[in-house]
Design an enzyme around this catalytic site. Structure first.
Site, PDB file in Angstrom:
ATOM      1  N   HIS A  71     -62.366 -49.272 -29.550  1.00  0.00           N
ATOM      2  CA  HIS A  71     -62.088 -50.694 -29.352  1.00  0.00           C
ATOM      3  C   HIS A  71     -61.501 -50.888 -27.956  1.00  0.00           C
ATOM      4  CE1 HIS A  71     -60.549 -54.686 -31.336  1.00  0.00           C
ATOM      5  NE2 HIS A  71     -61.081 -54.866 -30.158  1.00  0.00           N
ATOM      6  N   GLU A 129     -62.532 -56.599 -23.040  1.00  0.00           N
ATOM      7  CA  GLU A 129     -61.448 -55.619 -23.170  1.00  0.00           C
ATOM      8  C   GLU A 129     -60.695 -55.447 -21.853  1.00  0.00           C
ATOM      9  OE1 GLU A 129     -60.090 -53.968 -25.836  1.00  0.00           O
ATOM     10  OE2 GLU A 129     -61.264 -55.481 -26.886  1.00  0.00           O
ATOM     11  N   HIS A 133     -56.989 -57.188 -21.891  1.00  0.00           N
ATOM     12  CA  HIS A 133     -55.958 -56.146 -22.027  1.00  0.00           C
ATOM     13  C   HIS A 133     -55.743 -55.347 -20.737  1.00  0.00           C
ATOM     14  CE1 HIS A 133     -56.032 -57.018 -26.290  1.00  0.00           C
ATOM     15  NE2 HIS A 133     -57.340 -56.846 -26.288  1.00  0.00           N
TER      16      HIS A 133
END
Ligand code: NAG
Length: 261
Positions: A71, A129, A133
């Protein structure tokens, strides 16, 4: 003059390689260990808890049937809250090309197999992603690099996520304890947790369930130094698993798991 020219040429030759991120001293504080230290290239803050997050995607089945999927790598605050999308100016829109241009074809192929989305293109997933993040990891700020060029820190980020993931082979860790995907078997949460702790310095990662079936795992770390070449120290999750203590399901991926290569 000739000398200056040589140096210039050398500089140009060196530039073929990626820019280097700062090397942090061995005395670098562990993240989350000080309230008074502020973010620097060698102290990850406020996101001092780094989580390597993985999916078990069986419906639809995504990725190899004998592996969990990547992930991402998330910088959570020390209390488990988190920031998102920290730098709009570094939301890169073509990770695939960025990696290709950096010569990272092996990394890209690995990502195409183990870092697949279940609801969007892999490229979109990777962009998300990174933007949501990756841009919040302060120790990989462009200012922490020498000879920085746009995107160098994202290339380092993707390489690091994959390198970490390879050390956190959840499938094999569970399998070694006799915990394998099965439509009929159920498992105790504690046996799943201790099997995975074996690859995490004895520390239990966070398991998430949906409908009593394993769906995700988060491995928590503190770091000393920066997120690329610093040291990762396993730590507990601030949250308790939402899985039931017994009767946990681990459904198999279908044998023809789709690969989007
Ligand atoms: C990480 O660990 C290595 C090996 O113990 C050490 O040489 C290095 O200085 C450490 N780096 C940081 C930033 O703590």
């Amino acid at each position: 003059m000739a000398r200056a020219f040589t140096l210039l040429a050398l500089g140009a030759a060196v530039k073929v390689a990626l820019a280097d991120i700062e090397t942090c001293p061995a005395s670098s504080l562990l993240s989350c260990s000080s309230d008074s230290s502020s973010a620097s290239c060698c102290y990850e803050s406020p996101g001092g808890l780094l989580l390597q997050t993985q999916f078990w995607d069986y419906d639809p089945s995504i990725g190899p049937s004998d592996s969990w999927g990547i992930h991402g790598l998330w910088p959570d605050n020390c209390d488990g809250s988190y920031q998102e999308s920290c730098d709009k100016s570094r939301e890169y829109d073509d990770i695939t090309t960025l990696l290709k241009n950096a010569g990272k074809t092996e990394l890209l192929e690995y990502m195409q197999t183990y870092w697949q989305s279940d609801d969007e293109s892999d490229e979109d997933f990777w962009e998300h992603e990174w933007a949501e993040h990756g841009t919040c990891i302060n120790t990989i700020d462009p200012s922490c690099y020498t000879d920085y060029e746009t995107g160098d820190e994202a290339v380092d980020f993707f390489q690091k996520v994959v390198d970490l993931f390879k050390t956190l082979d959840t499938y094999s860790a569970l399998e070694a304890a006799g915990i394998t995907p099965d439509n009929d078997a159920t498992y105790k949460l504690s046996e799943i947790q201790s099997a995975a702790a074996a690859i995490h310095s004895g520390i239990t990662p966070y398991f998430e369930c949906e409908d009593d079936a394993l769906s995700a795992v988060y491995y928590y770390f503190y770091i000393s130094g920066n997120a690329i070449n610093g040291n990762y120290t396993a730590t507990e999750s601030p949250d308790n698993s939402n899985c039931p203590s017994s009767g946990v399901k681990y459904p198999p991926k279908s044998s023809n798991s789709k690969s989007r290569k």
